[in-house]
Write an enzyme that holds these catalytic residues in place. Structure first.
Site, PDB file in Angstrom:
ATOM      1  N   ARG A   3       8.770  -3.250   5.011  1.00 45.94           N
ATOM      2  CA  ARG A   3       8.250  -3.885   4.916  1.00 45.94           C
ATOM      3  C   ARG A   3       9.082  -5.450   4.857  1.00 45.94           C
ATOM      4  O   ARG A   3       9.562  -5.124   4.360  1.00 45.94           O
ATOM      5  CB  ARG A   3       6.835  -4.649   4.751  1.00 45.94           C
ATOM      6  CG  ARG A   3       6.430  -2.808   5.783  1.00 45.94           C
ATOM      7  CD  ARG A   3       5.317  -3.880   6.433  1.00 45.94           C
ATOM      8  NE  ARG A   3       4.286  -3.065   7.301  1.00 45.94           N
ATOM      9  CZ  ARG A   3       4.663  -2.145   8.380  1.00 45.94           C
ATOM     10  NH1 ARG A   3       5.345  -2.069   8.476  1.00 45.94           N
ATOM     11  NH2 ARG A   3       3.584  -1.333   8.603  1.00 45.94           N
ATOM     12  N   GLU A  44       7.052 -11.953  11.291  1.00 45.89           N
ATOM     13  CA  GLU A  44       6.531 -11.516  12.961  1.00 45.89           C
ATOM     14  C   GLU A  44       6.217 -12.384  13.396  1.00 45.89           C
ATOM     15  O   GLU A  44       5.029 -12.321  13.139  1.00 45.89           O
ATOM     16  CB  GLU A  44       6.762 -10.432  12.564  1.00 45.89           C
ATOM     17  CG  GLU A  44       7.848  -9.517  11.686  1.00 45.89           C
ATOM     18  CD  GLU A  44       7.248  -7.950  11.352  1.00 45.89           C
ATOM     19  OE1 GLU A  44       7.175  -6.997  11.838  1.00 45.89           O
ATOM     20  OE2 GLU A  44       8.157  -7.287  10.496  1.00 45.89           O
ATOM     21  N   HIS A  64      11.286  -4.620  15.328  1.00 50.38           N
ATOM     22  CA  HIS A  64       9.715  -4.024  15.029  1.00 50.38           C
ATOM     23  C   HIS A  64       9.344  -2.793  15.387  1.00 50.38           C
ATOM     24  O   HIS A  64       8.390  -2.219  16.136  1.00 50.38           O
ATOM     25  CB  HIS A  64       8.557  -4.827  14.328  1.00 50.38           C
ATOM     26  CG  HIS A  64       7.595  -4.094  13.342  1.00 50.38           C
ATOM     27  ND1 HIS A  64       6.782  -4.712  12.093  1.00 50.38           N
ATOM     28  CD2 HIS A  64       7.568  -2.772  12.802  1.00 50.38           C
ATOM     29  CE1 HIS A  64       6.525  -3.769  11.318  1.00 50.38           C
ATOM     30  NE2 HIS A  64       6.997  -2.697  12.026  1.00 50.38           N
TER      31      HIS A  64
HETATM   32  C1  DGY Z   1       3.565   1.164  10.671  1.00 50.40           C
HETATM   33  O1  DGY Z   1       2.987   1.506  11.794  1.00 50.40           O
HETATM   34  O2  DGY Z   1       3.777   0.820   9.616  1.00 50.40           O
HETATM   35  C2  DGY Z   1       4.688   0.101  11.465  1.00 50.40           C
HETATM   36  O3  DGY Z   1       5.585  -0.235  11.303  1.00 50.40           O
HETATM   37  C3  DGY Z   1       4.192   0.308  13.031  1.00 50.40           C
HETATM   38  O4  DGY Z   1       4.062  -1.220  12.317  1.00 50.40           O
END
Ligand code: DGY
Length: 324
Positions: A237, A266, A285
């Site tokens: 993250r 984001e 992402h």
């Molecule tokens: C998750 O599944 O947490 C990925 O980062 C997609 O958001």
């Protein structure tokens, strides 16, 4: 009477039909952070929610007194306040496992792309600027045989270690709460402190979840411990890294580069300084974003939700305390 499900993620026709068989569905196409009106209108009668990428804050949840379960189409649950959901009696389920290998592939794509300058040099070719054979100014650095440092040895961390160890002959260092003997044995990996890992790894890959403890984990001090030739990869993250500190570090080339799939905010602002740095590979992402994996995640989330709405204990329940 059928349960009411608010769906805010597009499903494939097969999965949508399965959901519609079991529930009355209100579909809200990609609600935006600043336009949640349709979601607000649907919440009062909702028994279940299925989607991702929306922060369901207390003001929204207050509108949903019947809500029993949220099936998040994600493994990360940093968008949710687990204690608050538990207090409200709402089950939260996520989608681990099905995205592990794909997300590790993304991590390795960033390792290779940053080290070998794939994006930068491919754009040069597309721009018609490949006029003679490439010289030292465009050389990258090797990946095979270099030390891979993995911060957070969960499922995705292990899948990265597998790629690094078996595919690229990389010594593996990792930092996690405690050593994992099976990992040490399988990948000849070495558990170490974060500082030690930062000082020794050629690639520092962040794979840990965002929690109050991991927010801002990598800041100026930590970036300063990295080797000048090292590369930071973030597939966890954005907020795990102090982005301003990273920008300064990259701008002054105190590390070689960064491969980033996640950002503090984001979508990344188009005037972010990160986009002006040639030692950054930024992706939108896409950790789990393949056709197969996104379908598997949606199927998993749907099964979780339908089980919860049938009154069963759903799979991948993130807040089991809700059942006590
Ligand atoms: C998750 O599944 O947490 C990925 O980062 C997609 O958001």
């Amino acid at each position: 009477m059928k349960k009411h499900v608010v769906l805010y993620k597009k499903l494939s026709p097969a999965l949508l039909a399965k959901l519609q068989d079991a529930a009355d569905v209100t579909f809200i196409d990609e609600p935006k952070r600043d336009n949640l009106q349709r979601l607000r209108e649907a919440l009062p009668s909702a028994d279940g929610l299925l989607g991702a990428s929306i922060k369901l804050d207390p003001a929204l949840l207050d509108l949903a007194p019947k809500l029993k379960a949220i099936a998040s189409v994600s493994v990360g649950v940093d968008n949710y306040d687990l204690d608050d959901l538990t207090r409200r009696g709402v089950m939260l389920c996520n989608t681990p496992d099905v995205l592990t290998e794909t997300t590790a592939d993304t991590g390795f794509a960033l390792v290779l792309a940053t080290a070998r300058r794939v994006v930068e040099l491919a754009s040069l070719v597309k721009a018609g600027q490949w006029t003679r054979s490439v010289g030292p100014a465009h050389y990258g650095t090797d990946v095979h045989g270099k030390t891979l440092g993995i911060v957070g040895m969960g499922r995705i961390g292990e899948a990265l270690a597998q790629r690094g160890h078996f595919g690229f002959g990389m010594p593996i260092l990792y930092h996690s709460h405690s050593p994992k003997p099976a990992v040490d044995q399988r990948f000849a990996a070495q558990h170490c402190s974060l500082d030690d890992l930062l000082a020794r790894a050629d690639f520092v890959c962040l794979t840990l979840p965002l929690t109050p403890q991991t927010e801002g984990l990598i800041g100026t001090r930590e970036l300063g411990l990295m080797k000048p030739g090292a590369i930071l990869i973030n597939i966890s993250r954005g907020k795990v890294v102090d982005e301003a500190a990273l920008i300064e570090t990259l701008r002054h080339r105190r590390i070689r580069g960064a491969g980033l799939d996640v950002f503090e905010r984001e979508p990344l602002n188009h005037d972010s300084p990160l986009l002006k740095l040639d030692n950054v590979v930024a992706t939108p992402h896409i950790g789990s974003a393949t056709e197969e994996t996104r379908e598997a995640m949606a199927a998993c989330a749907l099964d979780n939700l339908l089980a919860a709405l049938r009154g069963e204990r759903p799979g991948n329940l993130v807040n089991p305390a809700v059942l006590k």
